[in-house]
Design a protein around this motif. Sequence first.
Motif, PDB file in Angstrom:
ATOM      1  N   SER A  27      31.503  19.942  31.590  1.00 33.27           N
ATOM      2  CA  SER A  27      31.335  18.456  31.882  1.00 33.27           C
ATOM      3  C   SER A  27      32.109  17.778  32.876  1.00 33.27           C
ATOM      4  O   SER A  27      31.883  16.983  33.498  1.00 33.27           O
ATOM      5  CB  SER A  27      31.475  17.800  30.403  1.00 33.27           C
ATOM      6  N   ASP A  28      33.334  18.444  33.208  1.00 32.18           N
ATOM      7  CA  ASP A  28      34.083  17.935  34.221  1.00 32.18           C
ATOM      8  C   ASP A  28      34.724  19.040  35.220  1.00 32.18           C
ATOM      9  O   ASP A  28      34.429  20.082  35.047  1.00 32.18           O
ATOM     10  CB  ASP A  28      35.119  17.054  33.660  1.00 32.18           C
ATOM     11  N   GLU A  29      35.591  18.312  36.207  1.00 33.61           N
ATOM     12  CA  GLU A  29      36.158  19.165  36.871  1.00 33.61           C
ATOM     13  C   GLU A  29      37.218  20.147  36.275  1.00 33.61           C
ATOM     14  O   GLU A  29      37.398  21.386  36.878  1.00 33.61           O
ATOM     15  CB  GLU A  29      36.917  18.482  38.194  1.00 33.61           C
ATOM     16  N   LEU A  30      37.423  19.961  35.191  1.00 38.29           N
ATOM     17  CA  LEU A  30      38.595  20.903  34.501  1.00 38.29           C
ATOM     18  C   LEU A  30      37.951  22.150  34.234  1.00 38.29           C
ATOM     19  O   LEU A  30      38.514  23.273  34.383  1.00 38.29           O
ATOM     20  CB  LEU A  30      39.289  20.084  33.440  1.00 38.29           C
ATOM     21  N   ASP A  31      36.759  21.909  33.551  1.00 45.41           N
ATOM     22  CA  ASP A  31      35.795  23.103  33.354  1.00 45.41           C
ATOM     23  C   ASP A  31      35.454  24.044  34.723  1.00 45.41           C
ATOM     24  O   ASP A  31      35.572  25.201  34.594  1.00 45.41           O
ATOM     25  CB  ASP A  31      34.297  22.770  32.856  1.00 45.41           C
ATOM     26  N   VAL A  32      35.451  23.189  35.797  1.00 49.75           N
ATOM     27  CA  VAL A  32      34.938  23.950  36.989  1.00 49.75           C
ATOM     28  C   VAL A  32      36.206  24.760  37.379  1.00 49.75           C
ATOM     29  O   VAL A  32      36.145  25.843  37.737  1.00 49.75           O
ATOM     30  CB  VAL A  32      34.589  23.209  37.962  1.00 49.75           C
ATOM     31  N   VAL A  33      37.405  23.881  37.509  1.00 52.36           N
ATOM     32  CA  VAL A  33      38.632  24.833  37.653  1.00 52.36           C
ATOM     33  C   VAL A  33      38.977  26.004  37.006  1.00 52.36           C
ATOM     34  O   VAL A  33      39.314  27.192  37.589  1.00 52.36           O
ATOM     35  CB  VAL A  33      39.811  23.918  37.510  1.00 52.36           C
ATOM     36  N   GLU A  34      38.859  25.786  35.845  1.00 53.30           N
ATOM     37  CA  GLU A  34      38.893  26.963  34.616  1.00 53.30           C
ATOM     38  C   GLU A  34      38.059  28.222  34.921  1.00 53.30           C
ATOM     39  O   GLU A  34      38.444  29.358  35.092  1.00 53.30           O
ATOM     40  CB  GLU A  34      38.764  26.620  33.321  1.00 53.30           C
ATOM     41  N   ALA A  35      36.814  27.738  35.299  1.00 54.83           N
ATOM     42  CA  ALA A  35      35.786  29.098  35.409  1.00 54.83           C
ATOM     43  C   ALA A  35      36.032  29.607  36.588  1.00 54.83           C
ATOM     44  O   ALA A  35      36.009  31.000  36.983  1.00 54.83           O
ATOM     45  CB  ALA A  35      34.307  28.136  35.760  1.00 54.83           C
ATOM     46  N   TRP A  36      36.549  28.806  37.955  1.00 53.30           N
ATOM     47  CA  TRP A  36      36.582  29.374  39.142  1.00 53.30           C
ATOM     48  C   TRP A  36      37.881  30.248  39.269  1.00 53.30           C
ATOM     49  O   TRP A  36      38.118  31.173  40.038  1.00 53.30           O
ATOM     50  CB  TRP A  36      36.242  28.421  40.105  1.00 53.30           C
ATOM     51  N   ASN A  37      38.826  29.521  38.652  1.00 57.06           N
ATOM     52  CA  ASN A  37      40.334  30.418  38.728  1.00 57.06           C
ATOM     53  C   ASN A  37      39.849  31.560  37.898  1.00 57.06           C
ATOM     54  O   ASN A  37      40.518  32.818  38.331  1.00 57.06           O
ATOM     55  CB  ASN A  37      41.213  29.573  37.974  1.00 57.06           C
ATOM     56  N   GLY A  38      39.072  31.658  37.005  1.00 57.30           N
ATOM     57  CA  GLY A  38      38.611  33.113  36.088  1.00 57.30           C
ATOM     58  C   GLY A  38      38.095  33.933  37.138  1.00 57.30           C
ATOM     59  O   GLY A  38      38.173  35.233  36.818  1.00 57.30           O
ATOM     60  N   ASN A  39      37.171  33.325  38.028  1.00 53.20           N
ATOM     61  CA  ASN A  39      36.450  34.212  38.945  1.00 53.20           C
ATOM     62  C   ASN A  39      37.046  34.636  40.054  1.00 53.20           C
ATOM     63  O   ASN A  39      36.582  35.767  40.824  1.00 53.20           O
ATOM     64  CB  ASN A  39      35.113  33.418  39.282  1.00 53.20           C
ATOM     65  N   ALA A  40      38.153  33.953  40.471  1.00 50.59           N
ATOM     66  CA  ALA A  40      38.560  34.255  41.802  1.00 50.59           C
ATOM     67  C   ALA A  40      39.052  35.531  42.309  1.00 50.59           C
ATOM     68  O   ALA A  40      38.469  36.215  43.124  1.00 50.59           O
ATOM     69  CB  ALA A  40      39.969  33.192  41.933  1.00 50.59           C
ATOM     70  N   SER A  41      39.682  36.211  41.235  1.00 48.95           N
ATOM     71  CA  SER A  41      40.059  37.624  41.720  1.00 48.95           C
ATOM     72  C   SER A  41      39.135  38.441  42.172  1.00 48.95           C
ATOM     73  O   SER A  41      38.913  39.287  43.175  1.00 48.95           O
ATOM     74  CB  SER A  41      41.139  38.052  40.753  1.00 48.95           C
ATOM     75  N   GLU A  71      33.131  42.559  34.892  1.00 49.52           N
ATOM     76  CA  GLU A  71      32.749  41.302  34.010  1.00 49.52           C
ATOM     77  C   GLU A  71      32.039  40.369  34.794  1.00 49.52           C
ATOM     78  O   GLU A  71      32.232  40.283  36.020  1.00 49.52           O
ATOM     79  CB  GLU A  71      34.107  40.758  33.892  1.00 49.52           C
ATOM     80  N   GLN A  72      31.309  39.673  34.248  1.00 46.45           N
ATOM     81  CA  GLN A  72      30.337  38.881  34.965  1.00 46.45           C
ATOM     82  C   GLN A  72      31.137  37.642  35.377  1.00 46.45           C
ATOM     83  O   GLN A  72      32.165  37.151  34.738  1.00 46.45           O
ATOM     84  CB  GLN A  72      29.204  38.218  34.079  1.00 46.45           C
ATOM     85  N   PHE A  73      30.732  36.761  36.353  1.00 51.84           N
ATOM     86  CA  PHE A  73      31.308  35.611  36.526  1.00 51.84           C
ATOM     87  C   PHE A  73      30.696  34.503  35.712  1.00 51.84           C
ATOM     88  O   PHE A  73      29.734  34.649  35.409  1.00 51.84           O
ATOM     89  CB  PHE A  73      30.840  35.138  38.014  1.00 51.84           C
ATOM     90  N   LYS A  74      31.526  33.248  35.426  1.00 50.97           N
ATOM     91  CA  LYS A  74      31.142  32.322  34.807  1.00 50.97           C
ATOM     92  C   LYS A  74      31.067  31.338  35.663  1.00 50.97           C
ATOM     93  O   LYS A  74      31.839  30.775  36.282  1.00 50.97           O
ATOM     94  CB  LYS A  74      32.161  31.980  33.807  1.00 50.97           C
ATOM     95  N   VAL A  75      29.817  30.532  36.063  1.00 58.92           N
ATOM     96  CA  VAL A  75      29.448  29.685  37.003  1.00 58.92           C
ATOM     97  C   VAL A  75      28.882  28.317  36.308  1.00 58.92           C
ATOM     98  O   VAL A  75      27.797  28.389  36.045  1.00 58.92           O
ATOM     99  CB  VAL A  75      28.720  30.323  38.271  1.00 58.92           C
ATOM    100  N   PRO A  76      29.832  27.469  36.317  1.00 54.81           N
ATOM    101  CA  PRO A  76      29.017  25.981  35.885  1.00 54.81           C
ATOM    102  C   PRO A  76      28.437  25.691  36.870  1.00 54.81           C
ATOM    103  O   PRO A  76      28.607  25.558  38.046  1.00 54.81           O
ATOM    104  CB  PRO A  76      30.548  25.079  35.943  1.00 54.81           C
ATOM    105  N   ARG A  77      27.201  25.164  36.301  1.00 56.25           N
ATOM    106  CA  ARG A  77      26.105  24.771  37.334  1.00 56.25           C
ATOM    107  C   ARG A  77      25.767  23.320  36.940  1.00 56.25           C
ATOM    108  O   ARG A  77      25.478  23.031  35.723  1.00 56.25           O
ATOM    109  CB  ARG A  77      24.634  25.668  36.981  1.00 56.25           C
ATOM    110  N   PHE A  78      25.283  22.492  37.819  1.00 53.75           N
ATOM    111  CA  PHE A  78      25.205  21.152  37.605  1.00 53.75           C
ATOM    112  C   PHE A  78      23.801  20.824  38.484  1.00 53.75           C
ATOM    113  O   PHE A  78      23.741  20.374  39.556  1.00 53.75           O
ATOM    114  CB  PHE A  78      26.170  20.126  38.269  1.00 53.75           C
TER     115      PHE A  78
END
Length: 265
Positions: free
Chosen positions: A6-20, A203-210
């Motif tokens: 729903s918000d940027e916190l979710d985006v941050v969490e997902a992309w921090n998880g994807n980053a490496s 592991e798959q990326f988790k990408v929030p889509r809007f």
Amino acid sequence: MTSTPSDELDVVEAWNGNASRWSKDVRAGYDKYRAYYTLPAYLEFMPSIHGRRVIDLGCGEGSNTRRFANLGAQVTGVDLSALMISLARVEEERDPLGIRYEIQSFSDLSMFADGSFDCALSTMALMDGPDFAAAMRAAYRVLVPGGTLCFSILHPCIMTPVFKWLQSEDGVYEGYRAGRYFDEEPFVERWHFSKRPDGERVEQFKVPRFPRTLSTYINAVSDAGFRITALDEPRPSEAAAQDHPWLARWREHAPLVLFVEASKI
Ligand SMILES: C[S@@+](CC[C@H](N)C(=O)[O-])C[C@H]1O[C@@H](n2cnc3c(N)ncnc32)[C@H](O)[C@@H]1O
């Protein structure tokens, strides 16, 4: 993160998880769509940036940002994910190109003064943030009058929340089915680079889509004050489709991406 971001916190969490994983895969060249299709087309579409002050919106780990710097621009990259930015900074330290990286939302940009940049570029990021209209207003503010905005996104009419290739019985691609076009409910997409070397399971990326309709995108660009100067729906080149037959369906039937260029009046 819930299954409905729903918000940027979710985006941050997902992309921090994807980053490496993302940065390892991109830097290893496993993003073949980028290599043979979307980046060459974008580099052809975008304006000349030599000697310009450029901001890269949603720069990620910085591979494309570095391409822009190598074209002679003075580049700043912003991303919401602190891990993406730290990976980008490590690379900048290893091989300096004069790029400044900052943790900042492209829907905010309050750390930059009005008129700080001649050009705002963005590749495959603006569909991943919750407030596109705010991103357009922020980009407008930080550009000089006459400055250029140029971005790529997943094509909103094709890559809808329900997209599926249609194949004949013998496996020939005949077209696609795109559903729920009007549904702007955010969701999380899970995927990995499909052209990774055989046998590597990751592991798959988790990408929030809007998701947004084409008119939502275009009206937001225009409402921010920009004048749209060019659109493109690039196809892979004939040579790329021949060399990489998995690209042919994007040449024959549907563009994966939409490019928009606009000018600050
Ligand atoms: C698909 S990646 C693309 C990264 C890079 N532009 C590239 O082409 O490799 C999307 C990036 O957008 C970033 N992002 C999503 N929402 C953002 C926001 N509101 N502000 C800044 N970055 C954001 C994510 O953290 C992620 O790094």
